[in-house]
Design an enzyme around this catalytic site. Structure first.
Site, PDB file in Angstrom:
ATOM      1  N   LYS A 164     -11.876   0.633  -2.185  1.00 46.25           N
ATOM      2  CA  LYS A 164     -10.849   1.036  -3.165  1.00 46.25           C
ATOM      3  C   LYS A 164     -11.268   1.064  -4.328  1.00 46.25           C
ATOM      4  O   LYS A 164     -11.951   1.818  -4.806  1.00 46.25           O
ATOM      5  CB  LYS A 164      -9.314   0.199  -2.920  1.00 46.25           C
ATOM      6  N   HIS A 188      -5.252  -3.733  -2.645  1.00 46.85           N
ATOM      7  CA  HIS A 188      -4.912  -2.516  -3.602  1.00 46.85           C
ATOM      8  C   HIS A 188      -4.964  -3.223  -5.163  1.00 46.85           C
ATOM      9  O   HIS A 188      -4.130  -2.586  -5.980  1.00 46.85           O
ATOM     10  CB  HIS A 188      -3.594  -1.932  -3.275  1.00 46.85           C
ATOM     11  N   SER A 231       0.887  -1.356  -0.084  1.00 46.57           N
ATOM     12  CA  SER A 231      -0.103   0.005  -0.193  1.00 46.57           C
ATOM     13  C   SER A 231       0.742   1.339   0.018  1.00 46.57           C
ATOM     14  O   SER A 231       0.382   2.207  -0.529  1.00 46.57           O
ATOM     15  CB  SER A 231      -0.985  -0.137   1.100  1.00 46.57           C
TER      16      SER A 231
END
Length: 392
Positions: free
Chosen positions: A238, A207, A179
């Site tokens: 996300k 991610h 990240s």
């Protein structure tokens, strides 16, 4: 409370104190937000596919809110599971080509709960040194022995696995995309070590979900390794643009987690409107490949522009692009100048990153136009020189 004041003074003196700043979405300007009286290009968000403001997602949530109650009312194990939850988990399992899936309130609660439910005393967990804090905290709660291997260093991991070969169970846990650095885990090497040492593998795709894979399944799927992952975790906050998380794997795994995961058992289920938004986002993630294609093109454009400006940006193709400054004060100064230039790029400092590696962490979204990114790169170059972190 004097001890708090003293510690806060220490943090302030080391440029480590954090503050919460009020901001709002800039309506009509995707990829921007409003802070005070200024509109800022948002290069700090994880809304990679631009779905947080997607009309279909918002409409699905609005309809669910009108059709059902605002909250779910209780834990799913107390009042039962709504059809929307069941439908979403079935869709997630099909998407991940796994037997079953389970939805959690958020990624932190998923990692903390799942790891502590799967491992215990007598087990050893091998964790990449740059894994997310939620993984670290889950390992601590599990009471298993926590062994950290050097970042993306399979040889070091192999030595540690050999050293602990007599452990009751051996777990390997890694982020797929890290990240704060934006680089990828060496999943091929990890799978080989898993087989060689009889270990179990958990991968956090927070991610990478939505970004990699033909239908956004994540990095493990893109590499053809998804069948080798014992526990697959991902988030909806996300690339999905909503909120929540999931774990997928065997039906036995999911049954175990339902019975053993405290963060699931003792938490109220996600509101129906959130489930509806995630369900719609999952459809869009799978069907609208153009979003991944556009994001990939933007990443290449922005990375190239920053490199030409003189910044070191690495070789990763992820939307996370760190510019390492070093000391905390310089990172804050760099970020502040950029905000004056109309760009939001948060300064990331210890303990989120190792000492001496304070940075600005840029993250891209489909909402950003190429012209905006090129203009931003030029302003970042100017800000870097004013902040003293980039030489002419």
């Amino acid at each position: 409370m004097n001890w708090m004041e003293k510690e806060l003074e220490r943090l302030s003196g080391q440029s480590l104190e954090r503050f919460v700043h009020a901001s709002e979405p800039a309506r009509g300007f995707p990829g921007y937000l409003i802070r005070g009286d200024r509109r800022l290009l948002n290069l700090s968000s994880n809304d990679y596919l631009g779905l947080s403001g997607n009309r279909e997602v918002v409409e699905a949530m609005r309809l669910a809110l009108e059709r059902e109650e605002a909250g779910s009312g209780a834990s799913r194990l107390v009042t039962g599971s709504r059809q929307a939850n069941e439908r979403l988990e079935q869709a997630l399992a099909a998407w991940q080509q796994s037997e079953a899936a389970l939805v959690f309130a958020n990624g932190y609660m998923a990692n903390v709960g799942v790891i502590s439910a799967l491992a215990g005393r007598g087990d050893v967990i091998f964790s990449d040194r740059l894994n997310h804090a939620s993984i670290v905290d889950g390992i601590r709660l599990s009471r298993a022995e926590h062994v950290r291997y050097r970042h993306n260093d399979p040889e070091h991991l192999n030595d540690l696995l050999q050293k602990h070969r007599h452990a009751r169970r051996k777990w390997m846990i890694t982020d797929s995309v890290f990240s704060m650095d934006g680089d990828k885990a060496l999943l091929h090497e990890l799978v080989e070590l898993k087989k060689e040492h009889g270990a179990l593998l958990m991968v956090d795709e927070a991610h990478s979900g939505g970004i990699y894979g033909h239908r956004g399944e994540g990095l493990a799927n893109q590499l053809g390794l998804h069948k080798e992952v014992d526990v697959h975790m991902g988030t909806f906050s996300k690339a999905f643009g909503v909120y929540g998380a999931y774990v997928s794997g065997s039906s036995t795994l999911i049954r175990w987690l339902i019975n053993k995961t405290r963060s699931l058992i003792y938490s109220t289920a996600l509101p129906p409107a959130v489930i509806a938004g995630v369900e719609k986002a999952l459809t869009i993630v799978q069907e609208e490949k153009w979003r991944r294609d556009k994001l990939a093109a933007s990443i290449q454009v922005f990375r190239s522009a920053l490199a030409e400006a003189g910044f070191t940006v690495g070789r990763s193709d992820s939307p996370i692009i760190p510019v390492i400054v070093g000391d905390n004060e310089s990172a804050l100064r760099f970020s502040s100048i950029l905000e004056d230039f109309g760009i939001l790029a948060a300064a990331i400092r210890p303990p989120t990153v190792p000492e001496g590696t304070a940075r600005l962490r840029f993250s891209l979204s489909v909402a950003h136009a190429e012209s905006e990114l090129l203009h931003a790169a030029d302003r970042i170059r100017q800000a870097g020189m004013y902040a003293g972190v980039l030489k002419e």
